[in-house]
Design an enzyme around this catalytic site. Sequence first.
Site, PDB file in Angstrom:
ATOM      1  N   GLU A   1      -9.891 -10.176  -5.293  1.00 56.29           N
ATOM      2  CA  GLU A   1      -8.789  -9.232  -5.368  1.00 56.29           C
ATOM      3  C   GLU A   1      -7.202 -10.063  -6.097  1.00 56.29           C
ATOM      4  O   GLU A   1      -6.119  -9.853  -6.883  1.00 56.29           O
ATOM      5  CB  GLU A   1      -7.861  -8.489  -4.573  1.00 56.29           C
ATOM      6  CG  GLU A   1      -7.820  -7.613  -5.034  1.00 56.29           C
ATOM      7  CD  GLU A   1      -7.952  -6.374  -3.345  1.00 56.29           C
ATOM      8  OE1 GLU A   1      -8.080  -5.264  -2.929  1.00 56.29           O
ATOM      9  OE2 GLU A   1      -6.534  -6.763  -2.709  1.00 56.29           O
TER      10      GLU A   1
ATOM     11  N   GLY B   1      -2.729   2.673   8.993  1.00 57.38           N
ATOM     12  CA  GLY B   1      -2.373   1.465   7.890  1.00 57.38           C
ATOM     13  C   GLY B   1      -3.310   0.376   8.130  1.00 57.38           C
ATOM     14  O   GLY B   1      -3.926  -0.075   8.978  1.00 57.38           O
TER      15      GLY B   1
ATOM     16  N   ASP C   1       0.384  -0.912   0.225  1.00 58.17           N
ATOM     17  CA  ASP C   1       0.216  -0.247   0.209  1.00 58.17           C
ATOM     18  C   ASP C   1       0.475   1.358   0.085  1.00 58.17           C
ATOM     19  O   ASP C   1       2.139   1.572   0.552  1.00 58.17           O
ATOM     20  CB  ASP C   1      -0.539  -0.211   1.895  1.00 58.17           C
ATOM     21  CG  ASP C   1      -2.147  -1.034   1.528  1.00 58.17           C
ATOM     22  OD1 ASP C   1      -1.965  -1.167   0.718  1.00 58.17           O
ATOM     23  OD2 ASP C   1      -2.744  -1.607   2.347  1.00 58.17           O
TER      24      ASP C   1
ATOM     25  N   ALA D   1      -4.136 -10.643   1.756  1.00 59.07           N
ATOM     26  CA  ALA D   1      -3.107 -10.388   3.121  1.00 59.07           C
ATOM     27  C   ALA D   1      -2.993 -10.097   3.919  1.00 59.07           C
ATOM     28  O   ALA D   1      -2.555 -10.478   5.132  1.00 59.07           O
ATOM     29  CB  ALA D   1      -1.317 -10.097   2.034  1.00 59.07           C
TER      30      ALA D   1
ATOM     31  N   ALA E   1      -9.031  -1.892   5.142  1.00 56.34           N
ATOM     32  CA  ALA E   1      -8.777  -3.015   6.179  1.00 56.34           C
ATOM     33  C   ALA E   1      -9.678  -3.925   7.553  1.00 56.34           C
ATOM     34  O   ALA E   1      -9.629  -4.072   7.985  1.00 56.34           O
ATOM     35  CB  ALA E   1      -7.411  -3.461   6.399  1.00 56.34           C
ATOM     36  N   ALA E   2     -10.737  -2.442   7.886  1.00 55.18           N
ATOM     37  CA  ALA E   2     -11.654  -2.794   8.573  1.00 55.18           C
ATOM     38  C   ALA E   2     -12.286  -4.464   8.677  1.00 55.18           C
ATOM     39  O   ALA E   2     -12.604  -4.967   9.276  1.00 55.18           O
ATOM     40  CB  ALA E   2     -12.454  -1.949   9.129  1.00 55.18           C
ATOM     41  N   GLY E   3     -12.421  -4.072   7.222  1.00 56.14           N
ATOM     42  CA  GLY E   3     -13.091  -5.496   6.486  1.00 56.14           C
ATOM     43  C   GLY E   3     -12.480  -6.973   6.694  1.00 56.14           C
ATOM     44  O   GLY E   3     -13.328  -7.678   6.829  1.00 56.14           O
ATOM     45  N   ASP E   4     -11.489  -6.542   6.436  1.00 57.70           N
ATOM     46  CA  ASP E   4     -10.182  -7.934   6.566  1.00 57.70           C
ATOM     47  C   ASP E   4     -10.483  -8.474   7.509  1.00 57.70           C
ATOM     48  O   ASP E   4     -10.346  -9.354   7.801  1.00 57.70           O
ATOM     49  CB  ASP E   4      -8.970  -7.490   5.712  1.00 57.70           C
ATOM     50  CG  ASP E   4      -9.045  -7.105   4.255  1.00 57.70           C
ATOM     51  OD1 ASP E   4      -9.917  -6.948   3.584  1.00 57.70           O
ATOM     52  OD2 ASP E   4      -8.518  -5.432   4.247  1.00 57.70           O
TER      53      ASP E   4
HETATM   54  O1  RIB Z   1      -9.149  -4.143   1.892  1.00 62.32           O
HETATM   55  C1  RIB Z   1      -7.829  -2.573   2.354  1.00 62.32           C
HETATM   56  C2  RIB Z   1      -6.948  -2.844   1.179  1.00 62.32           C
HETATM   57  O2  RIB Z   1      -7.851  -3.098  -0.103  1.00 62.32           O
HETATM   58  C3  RIB Z   1      -5.923  -2.725   0.870  1.00 62.32           C
HETATM   59  O3  RIB Z   1      -4.996  -3.216   1.995  1.00 62.32           O
HETATM   60  C4  RIB Z   1      -5.372  -2.619  -0.510  1.00 62.32           C
HETATM   61  O4  RIB Z   1      -3.935  -2.978  -0.794  1.00 62.32           O
HETATM   62  C5  RIB Z   1      -6.356  -2.588  -1.073  1.00 62.32           C
HETATM   63  O5  RIB Z   1      -6.389  -3.902  -1.566  1.00 62.32           O
END
Ligand code: RIB
Length: 312
Positions: free
Chosen positions: A140, A287, A13, A42, A249-252
């Site tokens: 992705e 981040g 990122d 990741a 990345a809250a959802g991740d």
């Molecule tokens: O979900 C957040 C991510 O979306 C970021 O880290 C960015 O790389 C995009 O893939």
Amino acid sequence: MKKLAVVGSINMDIVTRVERFPKPGETLTGVSFSTIPGGKGANQAVALGRLGMPVRMAGGVGDDAFGETYLRNFRENGVDTALVRVFSGMTTGTASIEVNAQGENHIIVVPAANGACDMAWLEETLPALEDCDIFLLQHEIPLPVVFEAIRRLHAMGKTVILDPAPAAPVPEEVLAMVDYITPNETELRAITSAMGEDADAPARVRRLLDLGVGCVINKSGGNGAYVAARGAAVEHVPGFAVKVVDTTAAGDTFNAGFAAGLALDLPLLEAVRVGHAAAALSVTAFGAQGGMPRREQLLTLLGEEWRARLSL
Ligand code: RIB
């Protein structure tokens, strides 16, 4: 404990912090610039690793400096990298991100090595994941590869968690093979686009369940999530109120916390609660991976009574 694997993207990122987003054609002075690990797949793997969950990552990086940095980052966070392919002559995926003073973001992804995770790659990778039980996927890496992975994992009797992000339609026969799907409002509309523009969220969720999805977790940001499992009433699981620094990345992180809960055999709504707690902590630092919590931080937010439930 069930074994976890992530099949998905790896991005570096490239983040610029701004007071506000520029208008088209406008030049602004930013607050700061950073290069930090991200990528939806990741991020989910690193969030699991931070929580102390054993996790395998399947994906691809380029043979460049970003790829090297990323492999080190995975190892530092306890992620098994045996199935991260280094594609020679390719660059690692990147995401150009702007974060404003409210912690909101704009993201532009260049897939690069993520795009090289093709059907041949999947063919070689899946057999090595046979010992894993729960799989986390996103949108992705090339979508035909994601959909084929779901078909194959379903046939292997594995549990599939699909985070349909970034938003894109998903074939109905593939949806029927998904155990848990975790769309936000935009993604819910995209995966049910065959219903047209007018359908409301409850009708879209019902459609997914009718198609055969095991459980729909409709993420609603700070408002928590609506959880609809087949044969059960819809439940609202509230989120946690925190001071937001960066929502990237809250959802991740939610998906990782939720998957950790499932791997530890928690009941559905408790696993969702763990997802919320992990996501809430993740937005309190800058981040994609900056705020992803370790288990002790998670327990501080959830309460000491969760310790036994979250022990490995
Ligand atoms: O979900 C957040 C991510 O979306 C970021 O880290 C960015 O790389 C995009 O893939």
